[in-house]
Design a protein around this motif. Structure first.
Motif: not given
Length: 190
Positions: A1-13
């Motif tokens: 589910m996109k709403q509960i994903r997270s990232y360890n680094t800020l994605p490009d853009g």
């Protein structure tokens, strides 16, 4: 589910669009004034209740009762932040950081970027979960109803920082990412 994903680094853009530092004097004063204003409807409702029920008696201000309510208030603060932490955990496996900042407690996950909807859910969850318990306590323990009513008012006004951040987030798109660093947060947008 996109709403509960997270990232360890800020994605490009993505670029920073807002930074809310709750230690800033303007925001600190604003949130404290707003917190007091949020208590006023509770006071007004209680005054109206007393007018309609003149035979009702307020709680006794005995030391044991005061200690009990102060203890419950401290437990509520702890549980409030624990709930934030549980909801953060739904979006990451990283360790949750709990801190006390002198005037506020926080739960955060340093270095993780959460999607807007997940962050809003994390922010509002303590209010949604604790409020019904306090309301039920008001009715379940009639001799302590005023005490629980005061705790409800205090918790609601204590959620002002969460309400403020959620209000700020509403104008942003669902793909907005938020990095929470405990005493503040930064919003990023594509």
């Amino acid at each position: 589910m996109k709403q509960i994903r997270s990232y360890n680094t800020l994605p490009d853009g993505y670029k920073e669009v807002l930074n809310i530092n709750l230690r800033g004097i303007k925001i600190f004063v604003f949130l404290n004034v707003a917190s007091v204003l949020l208590i006023l409807p509770f006071v007004l409702a209680y005054i109206i209740y007393l007018e309609l029920n003149p035979d009702s008696s307020p709680i006794k201000l005995e030391l044991l009762n005061i200690l009990m309510y102060v203890s419950i208030a401290l437990i509520i603060i702890f549980v409030h932040e624990l709930i934030h932490g549980i909801f953060f955990k739904l979006g990451t496996k990283e360790k949750i950081s709990y801190k006390f900042h002198g005037w506020a407690a926080s739960a955060s996950v340093e270095g993780i970027y959460f999607y807007k909807n997940h962050y809003i859910l994390t922010g509002i969850a303590p209010f949604i979960l604790i409020t019904p318990l306090l309301v039920a306590s008001i009715y379940s323990f009639p001799t302590h109803s005023l005490g629980f009513y005061i705790l409800l008012a205090m918790h609601t006004s204590g959620c002002i920082g969460d309400f403020y951040v959620i209000f700020k987030l509403l104008k942003y798109s669902p793909d907005t990412l938020i990095h929470d660093y405990g005493i503040g947060m930064t919003f990023y947008k594509k």
